[in-house]
Enzyme design. Structure first.
Site, PDB file in Angstrom:
ATOM      1  N   HIS A   1    -105.863  -9.852 -21.549  1.00 27.16           N
ATOM      2  CA  HIS A   1    -104.613 -10.065 -20.228  1.00 27.16           C
ATOM      3  C   HIS A   1    -106.406  -9.533 -20.052  1.00 27.16           C
ATOM      4  O   HIS A   1    -107.152  -8.787 -19.690  1.00 27.16           O
ATOM      5  CB  HIS A   1    -104.714  -8.993 -19.993  1.00 27.16           C
ATOM      6  CG  HIS A   1    -103.848  -8.675 -18.291  1.00 27.16           C
ATOM      7  ND1 HIS A   1    -102.683  -9.559 -17.696  1.00 27.16           N
ATOM      8  CD2 HIS A   1    -104.259  -8.091 -17.277  1.00 27.16           C
ATOM      9  CE1 HIS A   1    -102.813  -9.654 -16.332  1.00 27.16           C
ATOM     10  NE2 HIS A   1    -104.366  -8.527 -16.177  1.00 27.16           N
TER      11      HIS A   1
ATOM     12  N   ASN B   1    -106.833 -21.863 -10.977  1.00 25.81           N
ATOM     13  CA  ASN B   1    -107.499 -21.221  -9.274  1.00 25.81           C
ATOM     14  C   ASN B   1    -107.675 -19.793  -9.795  1.00 25.81           C
ATOM     15  O   ASN B   1    -107.400 -19.107 -10.586  1.00 25.81           O
ATOM     16  CB  ASN B   1    -105.882 -21.388  -8.857  1.00 25.81           C
ATOM     17  CG  ASN B   1    -105.536 -23.251  -9.120  1.00 25.81           C
ATOM     18  OD1 ASN B   1    -106.497 -23.531  -8.407  1.00 25.81           O
ATOM     19  ND2 ASN B   1    -104.326 -23.769  -9.883  1.00 25.81           N
TER      20      ASN B   1
ATOM     21  N   HIS C   1    -103.203 -13.736 -14.737  1.00 23.39           N
ATOM     22  CA  HIS C   1    -103.205 -13.586 -15.892  1.00 23.39           C
ATOM     23  C   HIS C   1    -104.576 -14.412 -16.425  1.00 23.39           C
ATOM     24  O   HIS C   1    -103.463 -16.399 -15.863  1.00 23.39           O
ATOM     25  CB  HIS C   1    -102.253 -13.412 -16.587  1.00 23.39           C
ATOM     26  CG  HIS C   1    -103.192 -13.525 -18.424  1.00 23.39           C
ATOM     27  ND1 HIS C   1    -102.556 -12.176 -19.485  1.00 23.39           N
ATOM     28  CD2 HIS C   1    -103.220 -13.946 -19.127  1.00 23.39           C
ATOM     29  CE1 HIS C   1    -102.679 -12.880 -20.742  1.00 23.39           C
ATOM     30  NE2 HIS C   1    -103.823 -13.619 -20.390  1.00 23.39           N
TER      31      HIS C   1
ATOM     32  N   HIS D   1    -105.718 -18.301 -16.695  1.00 25.23           N
ATOM     33  CA  HIS D   1    -105.631 -19.443 -17.125  1.00 25.23           C
ATOM     34  C   HIS D   1    -105.725 -20.740 -16.881  1.00 25.23           C
ATOM     35  O   HIS D   1    -106.123 -21.298 -16.351  1.00 25.23           O
ATOM     36  CB  HIS D   1    -103.604 -19.969 -16.787  1.00 25.23           C
ATOM     37  CG  HIS D   1    -103.123 -19.866 -15.510  1.00 25.23           C
ATOM     38  ND1 HIS D   1    -103.080 -18.348 -15.039  1.00 25.23           N
ATOM     39  CD2 HIS D   1    -103.105 -20.659 -14.571  1.00 25.23           C
ATOM     40  CE1 HIS D   1    -102.512 -18.998 -13.918  1.00 25.23           C
ATOM     41  NE2 HIS D   1    -102.583 -20.201 -13.552  1.00 25.23           N
TER      42      HIS D   1
ATOM     43  N   CYS E   1     -96.988  -8.620 -16.758  1.00 26.37           N
ATOM     44  CA  CYS E   1     -97.625  -9.328 -16.756  1.00 26.37           C
ATOM     45  C   CYS E   1     -96.996 -10.665 -18.286  1.00 26.37           C
ATOM     46  O   CYS E   1     -96.617 -11.241 -18.984  1.00 26.37           O
ATOM     47  CB  CYS E   1     -98.979  -9.646 -17.260  1.00 26.37           C
ATOM     48  SG  CYS E   1     -99.569 -10.766 -17.105  1.00 26.37           S
TER      49      CYS E   1
END
Ligand code: 5GP
Ligand code: ZN
Length: 116
Positions: free
Chosen positions: A49, A89, A100, A102, A7
């Site tokens: 995560h 989003n 991940h 945000h 990731c």
């Protein structure tokens, strides 16, 4: 702390991949987007995560609040006194490109609504 080896944002959170860090806390980090869409464009992520806001809110409502608090602190630090936008989003239709969670913090210019 849970991380995923492949990731991108886990690697940024752990310092393996460098980023232009704006603010940090024990559980979260804010750094500048590599392809900014506004004069201020930061991303606020948890160190742990979670793929998206669905996973995050289901697993850790307190951390969810911490992320929004850090996003507001970024806006304050960047002097976004005329306003700013926080966006997250989720999934394909929204165009989430990094799995991940945000929060985008955008400001420093007039922002159109709705976004394209
Ligand atoms: P999304 O499209 O998932 O909502 O947002 C992902 C964001 O991550 C994009 O705005 C993109 O520019 C940013 N991004 C992708 N790769 C990197 C990177 O390596 N470093 C930084 N700082 N931002 C990145
Ligand atoms: Zn991750």
């Amino acid at each position: 702390m849970s991380t995923e080896s492949d990731c991108l944002f886990c690697k940024i959170a752990s310092g393996v991949i460098p980023a232009d860090v704006v603010l940090e806390s024990d559980n979260a980090i804010a750094f500048r987007d590599i392809d900014p869409k506004a004069p201020t464009h930061a991303l606020v992520i948890p160190r742990t995560h979670y793929a998206d806001v669905d996973e995050l809110t289901a697993s850790d409502p307190i951390l969810t609040g911490e992320l929004l608090t850090l996003a507001a602190a970024v806006a304050k630090l960047e002097c976004l006194d005329h306003g700013y936008r926080i966006v997250t989003n989720t999934g394909e239709d929204a165009g989430q490109s990094v799995a991940h969670v945000h929060f985008h913090v955008l400001g420093g210019r007039s922002l159109s609504w709705p976004p394209g």
